[in-house]
Design a protein around this motif. Structure first.
Motif, mmCIF file in Angstrom:
data_model
loop_
_atom_site.group_PDB
_atom_site.id
_atom_site.type_symbol
_atom_site.label_atom_id
_atom_site.label_comp_id
_atom_site.label_asym_id
_atom_site.label_seq_id
_atom_site.Cartn_x
_atom_site.Cartn_y
_atom_site.Cartn_z
ATOM 1 N N GLY A 1 14.826 4.622 1.080
ATOM 2 C CA GLY A 1 13.734 4.276 0.181
ATOM 3 C C GLY A 1 14.015 4.845 -1.196
ATOM 4 N N ILE A 2 12.973 5.030 -1.979
ATOM 5 C CA ILE A 2 13.109 5.602 -3.311
ATOM 6 C C ILE A 2 12.127 6.758 -3.486
ATOM 7 N N VAL A 3 12.347 7.545 -4.525
ATOM 8 C CA VAL A 3 11.372 8.554 -4.911
ATOM 9 C C VAL A 3 10.245 7.840 -5.648
ATOM 10 N N SER A 4 9.055 7.865 -5.068
ATOM 11 C CA SER A 4 7.914 7.152 -5.654
ATOM 12 C C SER A 4 7.199 7.967 -6.712
ATOM 13 N N ALA A 5 7.195 9.285 -6.548
ATOM 14 C CA ALA A 5 6.492 10.163 -7.497
ATOM 15 C C ALA A 5 6.975 11.589 -7.279
ATOM 16 N N ARG A 6 6.683 12.437 -8.256
ATOM 17 C CA ARG A 6 6.997 13.859 -8.153
ATOM 18 C C ARG A 6 5.727 14.671 -8.389
ATOM 19 N N GLY A 7 5.776 15.933 -7.963
ATOM 20 C CA GLY A 7 4.671 16.849 -8.251
ATOM 21 C C GLY A 7 3.384 16.543 -7.522
ATOM 22 N N GLY B 1 -0.825 23.380 0.961
ATOM 23 C CA GLY B 1 -0.626 24.809 0.736
ATOM 24 C C GLY B 1 -0.879 25.165 -0.709
ATOM 25 N N PRO B 2 -0.796 26.455 -1.026
ATOM 26 C CA PRO B 2 -1.123 26.911 -2.390
ATOM 27 C C PRO B 2 -0.101 26.518 -3.436
ATOM 28 N N TYR B 3 1.111 26.131 -3.008
ATOM 29 C CA TYR B 3 2.162 25.833 -3.974
ATOM 30 C C TYR B 3 2.673 24.405 -3.849
ATOM 31 N N ASP B 4 1.812 23.486 -3.464
ATOM 32 C CA ASP B 4 2.209 22.086 -3.280
ATOM 33 C C ASP B 4 2.873 21.523 -4.537
ATOM 34 N N ASP B 5 4.035 20.898 -4.342
ATOM 35 C CA ASP B 5 4.762 20.259 -5.449
ATOM 36 C C ASP B 5 5.701 19.219 -4.837
ATOM 37 N N PHE B 6 5.157 18.333 -4.016
ATOM 38 C CA PHE B 6 5.963 17.459 -3.176
ATOM 39 C C PHE B 6 6.604 16.302 -3.932
ATOM 40 N N LEU B 7 7.780 15.890 -3.419
ATOM 41 C CA LEU B 7 8.316 14.580 -3.750
ATOM 42 C C LEU B 7 7.582 13.564 -2.882
ATOM 43 N N GLN B 8 7.207 12.438 -3.445
ATOM 44 C CA GLN B 8 6.662 11.346 -2.646
ATOM 45 C C GLN B 8 7.755 10.292 -2.507
ATOM 46 N N ILE B 9 8.070 9.907 -1.279
ATOM 47 C CA ILE B 9 9.109 8.913 -1.034
ATOM 48 C C ILE B 9 8.546 7.800 -0.158
ATOM 49 N N ASP B 10 9.176 6.617 -0.222
ATOM 50 C CA ASP B 10 8.685 5.520 0.611
ATOM 51 C C ASP B 10 9.628 5.201 1.769
ATOM 52 N N ALA B 11 10.648 6.051 1.988
ATOM 53 C CA ALA B 11 11.476 5.899 3.183
ATOM 54 C C ALA B 11 10.597 6.138 4.412
ATOM 55 N N PRO B 12 10.707 5.280 5.443
ATOM 56 C CA PRO B 12 9.852 5.445 6.630
ATOM 57 C C PRO B 12 10.033 6.813 7.304
ATOM 58 N N ILE C 1 3.166 12.972 6.071
ATOM 59 C CA ILE C 1 2.915 11.590 5.681
ATOM 60 C C ILE C 1 1.412 11.404 5.480
ATOM 61 N N ALA C 2 1.062 10.387 4.712
ATOM 62 C CA ALA C 2 -0.326 9.971 4.586
ATOM 63 C C ALA C 2 -0.426 8.605 5.254
ATOM 64 N N SER C 3 -1.280 8.505 6.260
ATOM 65 C CA SER C 3 -1.346 7.262 7.016
ATOM 66 C C SER C 3 -2.679 7.136 7.740
ATOM 67 N N PRO C 4 -3.343 5.984 7.627
ATOM 68 C CA PRO C 4 -4.582 5.770 8.383
ATOM 69 C C PRO C 4 -4.331 5.537 9.863
ATOM 70 N N SER C 5 -3.084 5.168 10.209
ATOM 71 C CA SER C 5 -2.767 4.825 11.597
ATOM 72 C C SER C 5 -1.981 5.904 12.320
ATOM 73 N N GLY C 6 -1.408 6.840 11.563
ATOM 74 C CA GLY C 6 -0.562 7.855 12.164
ATOM 75 C C GLY C 6 0.909 7.518 12.092
ATOM 76 N N GLY C 7 1.222 6.261 11.719
ATOM 77 C CA GLY C 7 2.599 5.834 11.554
ATOM 78 C C GLY C 7 2.942 5.670 10.086
ATOM 79 N N SER C 8 4.196 5.360 9.825
ATOM 80 C CA SER C 8 4.657 5.255 8.447
ATOM 81 C C SER C 8 4.049 4.054 7.733
ATOM 82 N N LEU D 1 4.174 6.266 2.631
ATOM 83 C CA LEU D 1 3.682 7.418 1.884
ATOM 84 C C LEU D 1 4.132 8.691 2.605
ATOM 85 N N ALA D 2 5.308 9.168 2.223
ATOM 86 C CA ALA D 2 5.868 10.368 2.840
ATOM 87 C C ALA D 2 6.091 11.437 1.769
ATOM 88 N N PHE D 3 6.090 12.692 2.202
ATOM 89 C CA PHE D 3 6.167 13.805 1.255
ATOM 90 C C PHE D 3 7.236 14.804 1.697
#
Length: 410
Positions: free
Chosen positions: A122-128, A134-145, A169-176, A179-181
């Motif tokens: 996939g690609i890097v969808s977003a940063r930060g 957690g208190p220091y969240d600064d995730f890469l967001q990627i769309d790779a399953p 991951i962020a998912s309403p179904s529990g699967g990909s 939206l992965a971090f």
């Protein structure tokens, strides 16, 4: 944006796959992923993969299942370091030298649903990204399953270098659903280095409680833009207090690096070691100043470098409050007590409660209701769009409230 050639992608995927270890926890039956970072068998994974496990086994791509021990864990960043017990020379991967950009291609490898080494792209969808993990969240967001079991596995760039650790991951179904971090590799490296050396992570400590600078607060302070970290309180005896930082200061940069919000200050300070000297640029009373501070060690009792209070925002000049000198009603030796609150008034809507004490308005201490009114009138006369009040709750917690001075509000 260039697409990696198939042969190149397949070649580095095979090399990377050989280094990826699926961490199977016997205790509790939990399954996750990990990857080897050195020839002598150090393995990186997520803390939540191995947390509370009494026994950890690592299954390599060649089919071998080996015992491993936990060298150290860090719950705040969700990183753990393992060591394969059997001596030998193992294939391994290296961390990337440069952070990925939004739009860069990435490959994720892991053990989804216990199926074994699986490669997705996939690609890097977003940063930060701050996902509240957690208190220091600064995730890469990627769309790779990414799915259950991928936790702790690596995200690679097109050069076969690790740029992240798949974590959530962020998912309403529990699967990909794309939206992965992943934890950025620069964070992972800093944590792993300390875990390998000390078995734990020591973080820098400034000793302030801070909150974000909202638009209303920025206007109340005469700032052009809402940025920086507003100090609610500098704990007595801490590095910040010893350096003269105090309530109402806005931290603008650390070592020349701009601070956009309270979370970023937390990450910057926590990323430094105790004893490090830092240059803090801050705003006080509309004027910029600097302080050189030697950081302490973050207490291990759960205290944080900076705790954000995002519950307070703007208000109106017609407060809807009944006020009295705090000393006369027995609430405090100083300040103005809130003795009555109109439940439909603007102050109530902003969290002001009966029993709160207004300590200062626009940076000036107040002791009588007339002081509050005078400071509001002064702020209006000077053209301010908002006035900043420091308020102490009945529980002793102080925070800032920005009161809008726009006439047609409310």
């Amino acid at each position: 944006m260039s697409v990696p050639q198939t042969r190149t992608s397949a070649r580095y995927s095979r090399r990377a796959l050989a280094s990826v270890a699926t961490a199977a926890l016997i205790a509790g039956g939990a399954v996750g992923s990990g990857f080897i970072i050195s020839a002598d068998g150090y393995v990186v994974t997520n803390n939540h993969v191995v947390d509370h496990a009494k026994t950890v086994q690592v299954t390599l791509d060649d089919g071998r299942t080996l015992d491993a021990k936990v060298i150290g864990k860090d719950s705040k960043t969700d990183i753990a370091l393992l060591k394969i017990k059997d001596s030998g020379s193992y294939p391994y991967v290296q961390f990337g030298k440069a952070a990925p950009r939004v739009g860069d291609w990435v490959v994720a490898i892991g053990n989804p649903f216990g199926l074994g080494g699986t490669v997705t792209a996939g690609i890097v969808s977003a940063r930060g990204r701050d996902i509240g993990a957690g208190p220091y969240d600064d995730f890469l967001q990627i769309d790779a399953p990414i799915n259950k079991g991928n936790s702790g596995g690596p995200t690679f760039n097109v050069n076969g270098e690790v740029v992240g650790v798949n974590t959530a991951i962020a998912s309403p179904s529990g699967g990909s659903v794309g939206l992965a971090f992943a934890i950025p590799s620069e964070t992972v490296q800093a944590v792993v280095d300390q875990l390998k050396t000390d078995g734990k992570v020591a973080r820098g400590y400034l000793g302030v409680q801070v909150q974000p600078v909202t638009q209303d607060i920025a206007e109340g302070l005469g700032m052009a833009k809402p940025k920086g970290a507003l100090i609610d309180h500098a704990e007595d005896g801490t590095p910040a207090a010893k350096a003269g930082l105090k309530s109402g200061d806005v931290i603008e940069s650390v070592n020349g690096n701009p601070i956009n919000d309270a979370k970023e200050l937390s990450r910057k300070i926590a990323g430094l070691k105790p004893g490090a000297k830092v240059e803090i640029a801050y705003l006080r009373g509309g004027k910029s100043d600097n302080a050189t501070i030697t950081l302490g060690a973050l207490p291990t009792d759960g205290s944080k470098v900076a705790s954000s209070d995002t519950g307070m925002s703007g208000g109106q000049p017609r407060l809807g409050l009944g006020l009295a000198p705090a000393s006369e009603v027995g609430l405090s030796d100083s300040g103005v007590a809130v003795v009555q609150v109109d439940p439909d008034g603007p102050a109530a809507a902003k969290g002001i409660e009966q029993g709160d004490v207004i300590l200062d308005v626009a940076g000036k201490s107040v002791t009588r209701p007339s002081d509050v009114a005078e400071q509001i009138r002064t702020a209006e006369a000077s053209g301010r769009k908002a006035v900043l009040m420091r308020v102490k709750s009945s529980k002793g917690v102080t925070r800032f409230v920005a009161i809008s001075l726009t006439k047609n509000d409310g």
